[in-house]
Design an enzyme around this catalytic site. Structure first.
Site, PDB file in Angstrom:
ATOM      1  CG  HIS A  32      15.158 130.933  57.989  1.00 37.84           C
ATOM      2  ND1 HIS A  32      14.201 131.855  57.644  1.00 37.84           N
ATOM      3  CD2 HIS A  32      15.196 130.036  56.972  1.00 37.84           C
ATOM      4  CE1 HIS A  32      13.671 131.526  56.488  1.00 37.84           C
ATOM      5  NE2 HIS A  32      14.251 130.424  56.051  1.00 37.84           N
TER       6      HIS A  32
ATOM      7  CB  CYS B  34      -3.454 127.602  78.638  1.00 33.53           C
ATOM      8  SG  CYS B  34      -3.147 128.907  77.439  1.00 33.53           S
TER       9      CYS B  34
ATOM     10  CG  HIS C 204      10.938 130.005  57.787  1.00 32.25           C
ATOM     11  ND1 HIS C 204      10.248 130.800  56.895  1.00 32.25           N
ATOM     12  CD2 HIS C 204      11.415 128.957  57.045  1.00 32.25           C
ATOM     13  CE1 HIS C 204      10.312 130.270  55.688  1.00 32.25           C
ATOM     14  NE2 HIS C 204      10.999 129.139  55.753  1.00 32.25           N
TER      15      HIS C 204
ATOM     16  CB  THR D 138      -6.477 131.177  74.324  1.00 29.13           C
ATOM     17  OG1 THR D 138      -5.491 131.647  75.260  1.00 29.13           O
ATOM     18  CG2 THR D 138      -7.863 131.597  74.779  1.00 29.13           C
TER      19      THR D 138
HETATM   20  C1  RB5 Z   1      -7.938 129.957  82.187  1.00 28.84           C
HETATM   21  O1  RB5 Z   1      -9.283 130.216  82.423  1.00 28.84           O
HETATM   22  C2  RB5 Z   1      -7.493 130.643  80.884  1.00 28.84           C
HETATM   23  O2  RB5 Z   1      -7.402 132.010  81.090  1.00 28.84           O
HETATM   24  C3  RB5 Z   1      -6.172 130.073  80.414  1.00 28.84           C
HETATM   25  O3  RB5 Z   1      -6.304 128.708  80.216  1.00 28.84           O
HETATM   26  C4  RB5 Z   1      -5.633 130.611  79.114  1.00 28.84           C
HETATM   27  O4  RB5 Z   1      -6.603 130.621  78.124  1.00 28.84           O
HETATM   28  C5  RB5 Z   1      -4.909 131.874  79.202  1.00 28.84           C
HETATM   29  O5  RB5 Z   1      -4.379 132.390  78.214  1.00 28.84           O
END
Ligand code: RB5
Length: 150
Positions: free
Chosen positions: A137, A69, A102, A71
């Site tokens: 682990h 996604c 781990h 981030t």
């Molecule tokens: C989408 O705009 C963004 O919020 C999504 O891709 C992601 O980064 C969410 O964690």
């Protein structure tokens, strides 16, 4: 790296281009994958794609899942709410390797707005090439997974 099942891939619009780059990389490596979408940069909701990718691992249809996604964070939060899934959001190769060795992670989450395709492919390699070490682990993972019932 050798897997008896394909790697699941899923992304929202923020991770779509990175997913496509990872597919090209896996093609070069000869690693089989299943793409669970999304298929464009049109806006979608990342939980929907986290669920389909993780279900493929829960069902035993895929060995591991890679979720992209913007981030990697939203995907990892969703994935870690799903039974039996251990997801790690990674921006470096060391964490990607160690989370397999781990934590026996079965989901790798990447941010298309955080890492470039070159680094992301190195992170994917580190994740896929590492193997779970078991032993002490496993004891810790048993405690971790018991938290799902709290
Ligand atoms: C989408 O705009 C963004 O919020 C999504 O891709 C992601 O980064 C969410 O964690």
């Amino acid at each position: 790296m050798q897997f008896d099942k394909p790697i699941a891939l899923a992304a929202d619009h923020g991770g779509y281009e990175l997913k496509e780059a990872i597919k090209a990389h896996l093609d070069e490596l000869g690693v089989a994958y299943e793409d669970f979408g999304t298929d464009s940069t049109a806006s979608v909701d990342y939980p929907d794609y986290a669920v389909v990718g993780c279900k493929a691992v829960q069902d035993g249809r895929c060995a591991l899942v890679i979720l992209c996604c913007g981030t990697g964070v939203g995907m990892s939060m969703c994935a870690n709410k799903m039974q039996g899934i251990r997801a790690c959001c990674c921006s470096d190769t060391f964490s990607a390797e160690l989370t397999r060795r781990h934590n026996n992670a079965n989901a790798l989450c990447l941010g298309g707005r955080v890492v470039g395709a070159g680094l992301a492919c190195k992170i994917v390699d580190a994740f896929l090439n590492a193997e779970f070490e078991g032993g002490r682990h496993q004891t810790r993972i048993d405690k971790m997974m018991a938290l799902q019932n709290q």
